[in-house]
Enzyme design. Structure first.
Site, PDB file in Angstrom:
ATOM      1  N   HIS A  51      -4.013  42.573  92.458  1.00 35.06           N
ATOM      2  CA  HIS A  51      -3.561  41.868  93.514  1.00 35.06           C
ATOM      3  C   HIS A  51      -4.192  40.420  93.360  1.00 35.06           C
ATOM      4  O   HIS A  51      -5.413  40.312  93.459  1.00 35.06           O
ATOM      5  CB  HIS A  51      -4.091  42.557  94.782  1.00 35.06           C
ATOM      6  CG  HIS A  51      -3.289  42.001  96.046  1.00 35.06           C
ATOM      7  ND1 HIS A  51      -2.753  42.381  96.972  1.00 35.06           N
ATOM      8  CD2 HIS A  51      -3.482  40.526  96.428  1.00 35.06           C
ATOM      9  CE1 HIS A  51      -2.491  41.482  97.803  1.00 35.06           C
ATOM     10  NE2 HIS A  51      -2.945  40.323  97.507  1.00 35.06           N
ATOM     11  N   HIS A  73      -3.920  36.097  93.511  1.00 35.96           N
ATOM     12  CA  HIS A  73      -3.151  34.722  93.842  1.00 35.96           C
ATOM     13  C   HIS A  73      -3.603  33.747  92.870  1.00 35.96           C
ATOM     14  O   HIS A  73      -4.617  33.347  92.860  1.00 35.96           O
ATOM     15  CB  HIS A  73      -3.447  34.387  95.339  1.00 35.96           C
ATOM     16  CG  HIS A  73      -3.162  35.357  96.362  1.00 35.96           C
ATOM     17  ND1 HIS A  73      -1.946  35.147  97.148  1.00 35.96           N
ATOM     18  CD2 HIS A  73      -3.729  36.392  96.795  1.00 35.96           C
ATOM     19  CE1 HIS A  73      -1.660  36.127  97.919  1.00 35.96           C
ATOM     20  NE2 HIS A  73      -2.873  36.798  97.750  1.00 35.96           N
ATOM     21  N   HIS A  91      -5.258  45.683  99.836  1.00 43.73           N
ATOM     22  CA  HIS A  91      -6.388  45.337 100.398  1.00 43.73           C
ATOM     23  C   HIS A  91      -6.675  45.946 101.625  1.00 43.73           C
ATOM     24  O   HIS A  91      -6.732  45.190 102.936  1.00 43.73           O
ATOM     25  CB  HIS A  91      -6.331  43.808 100.533  1.00 43.73           C
ATOM     26  CG  HIS A  91      -4.985  43.272 101.148  1.00 43.73           C
ATOM     27  ND1 HIS A  91      -4.434  43.588 102.400  1.00 43.73           N
ATOM     28  CD2 HIS A  91      -4.109  41.945 100.807  1.00 43.73           C
ATOM     29  CE1 HIS A  91      -3.545  42.712 102.535  1.00 43.73           C
ATOM     30  NE2 HIS A  91      -3.210  41.668 101.492  1.00 43.73           N
ATOM     31  N   HIS A 148       1.720  44.105 102.632  1.00 45.09           N
ATOM     32  CA  HIS A 148       0.556  43.544 103.242  1.00 45.09           C
ATOM     33  C   HIS A 148       0.598  44.097 104.834  1.00 45.09           C
ATOM     34  O   HIS A 148       1.485  43.867 105.439  1.00 45.09           O
ATOM     35  CB  HIS A 148       0.767  41.905 103.682  1.00 45.09           C
ATOM     36  CG  HIS A 148      -0.247  41.344 104.432  1.00 45.09           C
ATOM     37  ND1 HIS A 148      -1.342  40.393 103.894  1.00 45.09           N
ATOM     38  CD2 HIS A 148      -0.686  41.481 105.749  1.00 45.09           C
ATOM     39  CE1 HIS A 148      -2.100  40.132 104.754  1.00 45.09           C
ATOM     40  NE2 HIS A 148      -1.778  40.672 105.954  1.00 45.09           N
ATOM     41  N   LYS A 201       6.942  42.687  97.143  1.00 43.75           N
ATOM     42  CA  LYS A 201       6.038  42.644  97.997  1.00 43.75           C
ATOM     43  C   LYS A 201       6.384  42.496  99.485  1.00 43.75           C
ATOM     44  O   LYS A 201       7.087  41.398  99.673  1.00 43.75           O
ATOM     45  CB  LYS A 201       5.021  41.405  97.556  1.00 43.75           C
ATOM     46  CG  LYS A 201       3.734  40.891  98.608  1.00 43.75           C
ATOM     47  CD  LYS A 201       2.716  41.890  98.481  1.00 43.75           C
ATOM     48  CE  LYS A 201       1.586  41.873  99.535  1.00 43.75           C
ATOM     49  NZ  LYS A 201       0.674  40.764  99.266  1.00 43.75           N
ATOM     50  N   ASP A 248      -7.217  40.402  95.358  1.00 41.12           N
ATOM     51  CA  ASP A 248      -6.819  39.390  96.428  1.00 41.12           C
ATOM     52  C   ASP A 248      -7.562  38.060  96.297  1.00 41.12           C
ATOM     53  O   ASP A 248      -7.781  37.448  97.278  1.00 41.12           O
ATOM     54  CB  ASP A 248      -6.902  39.784  97.946  1.00 41.12           C
ATOM     55  CG  ASP A 248      -6.126  39.360  98.881  1.00 41.12           C
ATOM     56  OD1 ASP A 248      -5.101  38.516  98.314  1.00 41.12           O
ATOM     57  OD2 ASP A 248      -6.267  39.455 100.143  1.00 41.12           O
TER      58      ASP A 248
HETATM   59  O1  DOR Z   1      -6.731  36.104 102.948  1.00 36.08           O
HETATM   60  C1  DOR Z   1      -5.472  35.886 102.347  1.00 36.08           C
HETATM   61  N1  DOR Z   1      -4.868  35.049 101.577  1.00 36.08           N
HETATM   62  N2  DOR Z   1      -4.833  36.894 102.730  1.00 36.08           N
HETATM   63  C2  DOR Z   1      -3.415  37.111 102.557  1.00 36.08           C
HETATM   64  O2  DOR Z   1      -2.659  37.824 102.707  1.00 36.08           O
HETATM   65  C3  DOR Z   1      -2.782  35.693 101.643  1.00 36.08           C
HETATM   66  C4  DOR Z   1      -3.647  34.888 100.988  1.00 36.08           C
HETATM   67  C5  DOR Z   1      -3.576  33.663 100.437  1.00 36.08           C
HETATM   68  O3  DOR Z   1      -2.316  33.618  99.967  1.00 36.08           O
HETATM   69  O4  DOR Z   1      -4.350  32.650 100.394  1.00 36.08           O
HETATM   70 ZN    ZN Z   2      -3.220  38.853  98.926  1.00 34.83          ZN
END
Ligand code: DOR
Ligand code: ZN
Length: 346
Positions: A13, A15, A174, A136, A99, A247
């Protein structure tokens, strides 16, 4: 123990963002993980197989030379996703799931699903094609207490969904609560969960320690100490339904240190080291390898990685900031120490 060698892990997971921002953060992940599941909440989101393959290509092109790394892709599910897109995704060979963001639940989730029944046809096709649904898991009703949104989601959405699609494989992403850990433990086969380093290492007091702490703000929020202990307990038990997903969610400093800041904690700079700390504190360092390098690969039916990674117990100070495109970001533990250090690639 002063060093630990693991099969090379996967971050299931992550980003990465795009463009110059991605170029800034990708090397941290590629130095540690063989593969990562790349979240599709770009602006605009990654809705189609074609877009996911183009994004994957941009990631591969941004890799430092000679660093092997495989991005695993997932599509952003919306009310309008065509079930035929599931077929195309499966046929691509690079897309492992879709997702589910409930609309409005988190960063860049406005295009998400407004009512779960609207995507029944897509979920049914995913079940047939055996693509994984990554979830999520928070309700978005503004009346519901922000600390209760995950637990409420289990009862209102996730449990009924898992029953309606009994063969659909689901990752509850998460997880942050004892309720979520217990749901996974009590559920049918084919349901697993990822856990972040922050939810294993911190409780909600960290949001307010000495003042408001925007760099500890993520969604789902940090929870109580009892929840944190329950999460540590399940990972320390070695149960194969729980695996690593950082995450890591980078935001520029200016988007966090404002009156209405973005959710997201950047942890990729120490994406395995922080887990080593958590597992060590739980007396379960011996379980780290399976959590980081086996359970996730097995759940996604991917071969386990063959490389190795060594961590040494040697505290290091985290920089106060890291470059992030033309801006900078504040990493988790900025200016503080982390007990485990990555030994350079052997
Ligand atoms: O804290 C988070 N940031 N939770 C999420 O679900 C998305 C993520 C983000 O893309 O910044
Ligand atoms: Zn995330």
């Amino acid at each position: 123990m002063t060093s630990i060698t693991l099969r090379r892990p996967d971050d299931l997971h992550l980003h990465l963002r795009d463009g110059e921002s991605m170029r800034s953060v990708l090397p941290y992940t590629a130095a540690r993980f063989a593969r990562a599941l790349i979240m599709p909440n770009l602006h605009p989101p990654v809705l189609s197989t074609e877009q996911a393959l183009a994004y994957r290509r941009r990631i591969l092109d941004a890799l430092p030379t000679g660093v092997p790394f495989e991005p695993l892709m997932t599509l952003y599910l919306t009310d309008r996703t065509d079930p035929a897109e599931v077929d195309r995704a499966k046929a691509s060979g690079c897309i492992v799931g879709l997702k589910l963001y409930p609309a409005g639940a988190t960063t860049h989730s406005d295009a998400g699903v407004t009512a779960i029944r609207k995507v029944d046809a897509v979920l049914s096709r995913m079940e047939e094609q055996d693509l994984v649904l990554e979830v999520h898991g928070e309700v978005t009703d503004p009346e519901v207490d922000v600390f209760e949104r995950e637990a409420r989601f289990i009862d209102q959405v996730l449990a009924p969904l898992a029953a309606r699609f009994p063969r659909l494989r689901i990752v509850f992403e998460h997880i942050t609560t004892r309720a979520a850990a217990q749901f996974v433990l009590g559920s049918r086969p084919g349901i697993a969960a990822t856990l972040t380093p922050q939810h294993l290492l911190m409780n909600r007091n960290a949001l307010f320690a000495g003042g408001i702490r925007p760099h500890h703000y993520c969604l789902p929020l940090l929870k109580s100490e009892a929840d944190r202990e329950a999460l540590l307990g399940v990972v320390a038990s070695g149960d194969p339904r729980f695996f690593l997903g950082t995450d890591s969610a980078p935001h520029a400093r200016g988007a966090k240190e404002v009156a209405c800041g973005c959710a997201g904690i950047f942890s990729a700079h120490a994406g395995i080291e922080l887990y080593a700390e958590a597992f060590e504190a739980a007396g379960a360092l011996g379980r780290l390898e399976a959590f980081a390098s086996e359970h996730g690969a097995d759940f996604y039916r991917l071969p386990r990685n063959t490389g190795r990674l060594t961590l040494v117990k040697a505290p290091w100070e985290v920089p106060r900031s890291c470059p992030f495109g033309a801006e900078e970001l504040v990493p988790l533990r900025a200016g503080e120490h982390i007990g485990w250090r990555l030994q350079e690639r052997q």
